[in-house]
Design an enzyme around this catalytic site. Structure first.
Site, PDB file in Angstrom:
ATOM      1  N   LYS A 114       0.827  -1.208   0.000  1.00 15.49           N
ATOM      2  CA  LYS A 114       0.000   0.000   0.000  1.00 15.49           C
ATOM      3  C   LYS A 114       0.863   1.261   0.000  1.00 15.49           C
ATOM      4  O   LYS A 114       0.547   2.227  -0.691  1.00 15.49           O
ATOM      5  CB  LYS A 114      -0.928   0.028   1.220  1.00 15.49           C
ATOM      6  CG  LYS A 114      -2.151  -0.863   1.089  1.00 15.49           C
ATOM      7  CD  LYS A 114      -3.149  -0.554   2.190  1.00 15.49           C
ATOM      8  CE  LYS A 114      -4.372  -1.461   2.106  1.00 15.49           C
ATOM      9  NZ  LYS A 114      -5.299  -1.226   3.228  1.00 15.49           N
ATOM     10  N   LYS A 197     -13.928 -13.225 -12.020  1.00 18.51           N
ATOM     11  CA  LYS A 197     -14.821 -13.135 -10.874  1.00 18.51           C
ATOM     12  C   LYS A 197     -15.571 -11.798 -10.920  1.00 18.51           C
ATOM     13  O   LYS A 197     -14.995 -10.768 -11.269  1.00 18.51           O
ATOM     14  CB  LYS A 197     -13.909 -13.226  -9.653  1.00 18.51           C
ATOM     15  CG  LYS A 197     -14.487 -13.052  -8.309  1.00 18.51           C
ATOM     16  CD  LYS A 197     -13.379 -13.282  -7.268  1.00 18.51           C
ATOM     17  CE  LYS A 197     -12.845 -11.991  -6.684  1.00 18.51           C
ATOM     18  NZ  LYS A 197     -13.625 -11.385  -5.627  1.00 18.51           N
ATOM     19  N   LYS A 200     -16.199  -5.449  -7.841  1.00 17.39           N
ATOM     20  CA  LYS A 200     -16.515  -4.019  -7.931  1.00 17.39           C
ATOM     21  C   LYS A 200     -15.465  -3.292  -8.756  1.00 17.39           C
ATOM     22  O   LYS A 200     -15.719  -2.214  -9.262  1.00 17.39           O
ATOM     23  CB  LYS A 200     -16.645  -3.400  -6.542  1.00 17.39           C
ATOM     24  CG  LYS A 200     -15.394  -3.491  -5.673  1.00 17.39           C
ATOM     25  CD  LYS A 200     -15.623  -2.748  -4.367  1.00 17.39           C
ATOM     26  CE  LYS A 200     -14.479  -2.941  -3.386  1.00 17.39           C
ATOM     27  NZ  LYS A 200     -14.462  -4.249  -2.720  1.00 17.39           N
TER      28      LYS A 200
HETATM   29  P1  ADP Z   1     -14.675  -7.293  -4.682  1.00 17.71           P
HETATM   30  O1  ADP Z   1     -14.005  -8.514  -5.241  1.00 17.71           O
HETATM   31  O2  ADP Z   1     -15.827  -6.842  -5.474  1.00 17.71           O
HETATM   32  O3  ADP Z   1     -13.668  -6.197  -4.377  1.00 17.71           O
HETATM   33  P2  ADP Z   1     -14.515  -7.809  -1.908  1.00 17.71           P
HETATM   34  O4  ADP Z   1     -13.095  -8.180  -2.104  1.00 17.71           O
HETATM   35  O5  ADP Z   1     -14.837  -6.545  -1.188  1.00 17.71           O
HETATM   36  O6  ADP Z   1     -15.260  -7.788  -3.302  1.00 17.71           O
HETATM   37  O7  ADP Z   1     -15.218  -9.051  -1.212  1.00 17.71           O
HETATM   38  C1  ADP Z   1     -16.169  -8.976  -0.194  1.00 17.71           C
HETATM   39  C2  ADP Z   1     -16.682 -10.386   0.040  1.00 17.71           C
HETATM   40  O8  ADP Z   1     -17.423 -10.850  -1.093  1.00 17.71           O
HETATM   41  C3  ADP Z   1     -15.592 -11.420   0.261  1.00 17.71           C
HETATM   42  O9  ADP Z   1     -16.025 -12.343   1.244  1.00 17.71           O
HETATM   43  C4  ADP Z   1     -15.457 -12.103  -1.077  1.00 17.71           C
HETATM   44  O10 ADP Z   1     -15.003 -13.431  -0.965  1.00 17.71           O
HETATM   45  C5  ADP Z   1     -16.884 -12.072  -1.600  1.00 17.71           C
HETATM   46  N1  ADP Z   1     -16.889 -12.010  -3.056  1.00 17.71           N
HETATM   47  C6  ADP Z   1     -16.466 -10.961  -3.797  1.00 17.71           C
HETATM   48  N2  ADP Z   1     -16.637 -11.206  -5.108  1.00 17.71           N
HETATM   49  C7  ADP Z   1     -17.192 -12.446  -5.199  1.00 17.71           C
HETATM   50  C8  ADP Z   1     -17.599 -13.269  -6.288  1.00 17.71           C
HETATM   51  N3  ADP Z   1     -17.500 -12.845  -7.547  1.00 17.71           N
HETATM   52  N4  ADP Z   1     -18.132 -14.487  -6.024  1.00 17.71           N
HETATM   53  C9  ADP Z   1     -18.246 -14.922  -4.761  1.00 17.71           C
HETATM   54  N5  ADP Z   1     -17.873 -14.199  -3.680  1.00 17.71           N
HETATM   55  C10 ADP Z   1     -17.345 -12.972  -3.884  1.00 17.71           C
HETATM   56 NA    NA Z   2     -11.431  -7.370  -3.832  1.00 16.46          NA
END
Ligand code: ADP
Ligand code: NA
Length: 330
Positions: A114, A197, A200
């Site tokens: 970071k 996957k 966001k």
């Molecule tokens: P992003 O990948 O959108 O940045 P985060 O990292 O903030 O999402 O993940 C928040 C939660 O949602 C975590 O527990 C993560 O494992 C789950 N998660 C995020 N994207 C997916 C996905 N495409 N499928 C299943 N679980 C997900």
């Molecule tokens: Na993420």
């Protein structure tokens, strides 16, 4: 016997949660409420380790909490609260920082990453001590289990080390927490790029189904989901990632086994599947969307729920902090 205590922190998030967050994580958090004693903390103290816009942070914190409540986090069975509402987090972090080695903290790879990303000017002491605050979050509640992704594993190790060190120096005070590896959860892929996957940080919004999307927008996103040149509705993630993702979503939302879906769509077109899927997803998300908007428009009700969560959290956290203060000689 007491239920295991699970601590999970979530960052105040700017946008709406997406279907991956919901089906892959939140649905499980909701189900876990029957099995564990869950502590869900919106970590706004962590959020200010990088520059924030105050009005935005305030909204994001509330919006994040509102979506968790709307999705089924129950303020009675869970302790859902905002970190800054419970001063014991910052207070314990200070004490723990005095038993954390400077070299030890310097070895945290997430800080190195970071700070390299933000540059020397924007790298704060707060960013450096972030893992110590995280340790305080966890240790205040006698946490048994912490769900951690790979990026947080080293921080949990530090937490365990600090707990053990404090206990051996000052007497048994903290429970040493374990990593929690959830049972296999649904993994949802981007509708436009079904080998990535759903995230966001996706390049385009059109493959991302948001909890707060208008139902017409959700229907449109499913309608234009990328599939393949065949016509057969068959589950095969390797050669048919798009259709397989749609079947996975369908199966997860409705509880229908994939084989049954394949059978009932035999001889039918991709368009039918997409249309039906959009309907079941909208049906599932609509109440969550409505409840989130309702909470965001009723600040008094959201405040009341968050104050209730903070009261429950503070009662436990203050007891632990009092013990710590006593042991260190305050
Ligand atoms: P992003 O990948 O959108 O940045 P985060 O990292 O903030 O999402 O993940 C928040 C939660 O949602 C975590 O527990 C993560 O494992 C789950 N998660 C995020 N994207 C997916 C996905 N495409 N499928 C299943 N679980 C997900
Ligand atoms: Na993420």
């Amino acid at each position: 016997t007491a239920r295991p205590i699970v601590f999970s922190g979530m960052q105040p998030s700017s946008g709406s949660l997406h279907l991956g967050n919901y089906l892959g994580a939140l649905v499980n958090w909701v189900a876990l409420q029957d099995e564990v004693d869950p502590i869900y903390c919106v970590v706004d103290l962590h959020a200010i380790t990088v520059a924030q816009d105050p009005a935005e942070l305030r909204t994001q914190t509330r919006f994040t909490a509102a979506q968790y409540l709307a999705a089924g986090i129950d303020p009675e069975r869970s302790t859902l609260f905002v970190q800054s509402h419970v001063p014991a987090h910052a207070e314990l972090a200070w004490v723990l920082s005095t038993i954390t080695g400077f070299g030890e903290a310097s070895r945290m790879t997430q800080f190195k990453d970071k700070s390299a990303r933000h540059g020397a000017e924007a790298t704060t002491v707060g960013l450096f001590t972030y893992p110590v605050l995280m340790a305080a979050d966890i240790l205040l509640y006698d946490t048994n289990l912490v769900p951690v992704g790979d990026d947080q594993r080293q921080h949990l190790e530090l937490t365990r080390d600090l707990a053990g060190r404090f206990n051996s120096r000052f007497g048994e005070t903290f429970r040493v927490p374990e990593a929690y590896i959830p049972e296999e959860a649904a993994r949802i892929y981007d509708l436009q790029d079904p080998t990535s996957k759903m995230s966001k940080s996706a390049a385009s919004d059109s493959g991302l189904v948001r909890l707060l999307d208008d139902p017409a927008v959700t229907a449109k996103k499913f309608k234009s989901a990328v599939t393949d040149a065949e016509r057969e509705i068959r589950y095969d993630p390797a050669t048919k990632p798009g259709i397989s993702n749609l079947l996975d979503i369908y199966s997860t939302v409705t509880g229908t086994p994939i084989a049954d879906l394949e059978q009932s769509y035999a001889g039918r077109g991709y368009g039918d599947l997409k249309k039906d899927l959009a309907e079941v997803v909208v049906e599932r998300l609509s109440p969550i969307r409505a409840r989130t908007l309702e909470l965001m428009e009723d600040p008094a009700e959201l405040d009341r729920l968050l104050a209730h969560g903070a009261d429950k959290a503070a009662e436990r956290a203050e007891r632990k902090l009092a013990d710590v203060y006593d042991r260190v000689g305050f």
